[in-house]
Structures are given as structure tokens and as C-alpha cells.
Design an enzyme around this catalytic site. Structure first.
Site, PDB file in Angstrom:
ATOM      1  N   LYS A  24     -16.888  52.572 -39.318  1.00 58.95           N
ATOM      2  CA  LYS A  24     -16.074  53.783 -39.304  1.00 58.95           C
ATOM      3  C   LYS A  24     -14.836  53.518 -38.462  1.00 58.95           C
ATOM      4  O   LYS A  24     -14.927  53.285 -37.260  1.00 58.95           O
ATOM      5  CB  LYS A  24     -16.891  54.950 -38.731  1.00 58.95           C
ATOM      6  CG  LYS A  24     -16.231  56.308 -38.867  1.00 58.95           C
ATOM      7  CD  LYS A  24     -17.208  57.416 -38.492  1.00 58.95           C
ATOM      8  CE  LYS A  24     -16.612  58.800 -38.705  1.00 58.95           C
ATOM      9  NZ  LYS A  24     -17.574  59.863 -38.376  1.00 58.95           N
ATOM     10  N   ASP A 142     -20.303  71.070 -35.091  1.00 61.69           N
ATOM     11  CA  ASP A 142     -19.580  71.150 -36.366  1.00 61.69           C
ATOM     12  C   ASP A 142     -20.553  70.958 -37.520  1.00 61.69           C
ATOM     13  O   ASP A 142     -20.229  70.350 -38.539  1.00 61.69           O
ATOM     14  CB  ASP A 142     -18.475  70.088 -36.426  1.00 61.69           C
ATOM     15  CG  ASP A 142     -17.542  70.280 -37.621  1.00 61.69           C
ATOM     16  OD1 ASP A 142     -17.330  71.444 -38.021  1.00 61.69           O
ATOM     17  OD2 ASP A 142     -17.033  69.281 -38.159  1.00 61.69           O
ATOM     18  N   ASN A 147     -22.138  67.373 -43.237  1.00 60.52           N
ATOM     19  CA  ASN A 147     -22.507  66.278 -42.331  1.00 60.52           C
ATOM     20  C   ASN A 147     -24.008  66.238 -42.043  1.00 60.52           C
ATOM     21  O   ASN A 147     -24.444  65.875 -40.957  1.00 60.52           O
ATOM     22  CB  ASN A 147     -21.685  66.317 -41.029  1.00 60.52           C
ATOM     23  CG  ASN A 147     -21.526  67.698 -40.470  1.00 60.52           C
ATOM     24  OD1 ASN A 147     -22.454  68.498 -40.550  1.00 60.52           O
ATOM     25  ND2 ASN A 147     -20.372  67.984 -39.907  1.00 60.52           N
ATOM     26  N   ASP A 180     -21.610  62.377 -38.041  1.00 64.74           N
ATOM     27  CA  ASP A 180     -20.336  62.878 -37.504  1.00 64.74           C
ATOM     28  C   ASP A 180     -20.532  63.570 -36.151  1.00 64.74           C
ATOM     29  O   ASP A 180     -20.541  64.801 -36.059  1.00 64.74           O
ATOM     30  CB  ASP A 180     -19.646  63.822 -38.492  1.00 64.74           C
ATOM     31  CG  ASP A 180     -19.239  63.126 -39.777  1.00 64.74           C
ATOM     32  OD1 ASP A 180     -19.089  61.893 -39.749  1.00 64.74           O
ATOM     33  OD2 ASP A 180     -19.091  63.805 -40.805  1.00 64.74           O
TER      34      ASP A 180
END
Length: 241
Positions: A24, A142, A147, A180
């Protein structure tokens, strides 16, 4: 390769133990506006103001923060891609997928509305939020159907890679996996309660659309926050009855 909001994720190559690795790369500096609140309120970064760093340093800090959060979640037994290494703005972790194909996001799963399989995935999601809170002392901040991956258990196993012919039915059982973690915060963050409530509300809204019964936001929050011994005590009392 799937384009992300602030990275170019999941370029794979052979890894030790037989697993592939996801790479990533954090690079879109313009996407980091507003992310300071997730860093400045974190006790681990109390001497580092996000906005006072230059743009390159911000990207590196965000990559490091995701790596540290993944380590804590993985050590706590939360189902996450196993973190392997972080070098400046590049994060290496186990690839959740098979033969080059990534595991699907929760939003991509095609299951009949009202199915018990949705209830299983909902329960796994709420339990993961609880374990993350108590065992890793983190809030994802989040969380959504974008995710959470749905992976067979062997992809997040602590054991060495098993070829298909050696996998059991348990190895192939589906498991919710959180991804994430850059914005994840410690429980001591000033906005921790608000961020936890947002995660729970987002997950509830998604699963309600799948036609199953779910906890109210208030009951879900009570469940996540309840001390572990309280849940165990209630379970024992129910079993005795």
C-alpha cells in the site's frame, strides 16, 4: 489493483510462509486535508501536530499510524491483514485474497435479503468492534461496508500457508476482516465516543438494508462498551437458566 482514496493498494508478490503480500503506497497528499484531527487527538502523537509537518511528512506519519494500528489490532486477535513492515510511505501486509484476486468487500457480497448469513456477518462485525475496543484499545473511526472484507479463515490464519487440498471446512469458513486503519484512534481520543457511535450507526444502517434484525445504536454501544466480565457473567447466567 484497486485505486483508493489516498493510496494505490494491493500490488502482490511472493511472501514468506507462502502468503502473498499487499503493498500500500500512500501518495496523494491533497487527500490528507482534515486528517489532522485523527492524529492530533491521539495520545501517541501528542508532541506532533499534523498540520505543522510538511506534506511529505504527513503522508509518512499516516502510513506509520496505520501500521502501528494494524500491529495492535493483530496482536489483540482482531481479524485484520497481518502487518509486515512499513518504510516511509509504503506499508506491507498480508494480501487478503487468492490467486491474485482480492477478497470482496462486504458491500460486494450477494446474499439474499433476510438470510441468516447476513445475521452471522452482522454479529461478527459487532464482535470485531468490541474486541478492537477492549483488546486493542482502538476505535476504527471510519468503519463501513467498504472497509470490511469477507475472507475465508485461512487467509488470516496465524499458521503457514495451506494449499487448497490441505484446507478443512473450518479453514474455508467466511470471516469479517477489518481494513484501512490509518484513521483509527485510541480510546483516549477526545472524539472517541462520537467516532465509535458513528461506526456503529453506519454498520447498523447497512445491515438494516439487508433485511435483518439488528441492535439499536444505543444497545450496540452498550454491548461494545460493557466490561468483558459483565458479558461473560450474563452469558453464564443465561446458560444456567
Amino acid at each position: 489493483i484497486v485505486d483508493g482514496s489516498h493510496s494505490i493498494p494491493h500490488v502482490e508478490f511472493p511472501a514468506s510462509d507462502g502468503y502473498d503480500v499487499a503493498v500500500k503506497v500512500f501518495k496523494r497528499i491533497s487527500e490528507f486535508k482534515g486528517r489532522g484531527a485523527y492524529v492530533d487527538g491521539d495520545p501517541r502523537y501528542h508532541k506532533q501536530k499534523f498540520k505543522t509537518n510538511d506534506q511529505r511528512e504527513q503522508v509518512v506519519m499516516w502510513a506509520e499510524k496505520e501500521y502501528r494500528n494494524l500491529i495492535r489490532a493483530d496482536r489483540a486477535g482482531v481479524s485484520v491483514p497481518k502487518p509486515l513492515m512499513c518504510r516511509e510511505n509504503i506499508l506491507f501486509m498480508r494480501f487478503c485474497g487468492d490467486d491474485g484476486w482480492p477478497s470482496p468487500q462486504l458491500k460486494e457480497i450477494e446474499i439474499k435479503k433476510g438470510s441468516d448469513r447476513w445475521t452471522t456477518l452482522y454479529c461478527q462485525s459487532i464482535l470485531a468492534i468490541r474486541k478492537l475496543y477492549h483488546c486493542a484499545r482502538l476505535i476504527h473511526a471510519d468503519l463501513s461496508e467498504y472497509n470490511l472484507l469477507i475472507c475465508p479463515s485461512w487467509q488470516i490464519s496465524k499458521d503457514r500457508f495451506k494449499p487448497p487440498k490441505e484446507r478443512s471446512s473450518e479453514d474455508e469458513s467466511l470471516q469479517v476482516v477489518m481494513i484501512d486503519f490509518g484513521q483509527a484512534v485510541e480510546r483516549g481520543h477526545p472524539a472517541a465516543k462520537e467516532l465509535l457511535q458513528r461506526d456503529l450507526s453506519t454498520m447498523r444502517d447497512f445491515f438494516v438494508r439487508q433485511g435483518i434484525k439488528v441492535l439499536s445504536n444505543e444497545l450496540a454501544e452498550d454491548f461494545v462498551l460493557a466490561p468483558i466480565q459483565d458479558i461473560e457473567s450474563n452469558s453464564e447466567q443465561t446458560t444456567e437458566k
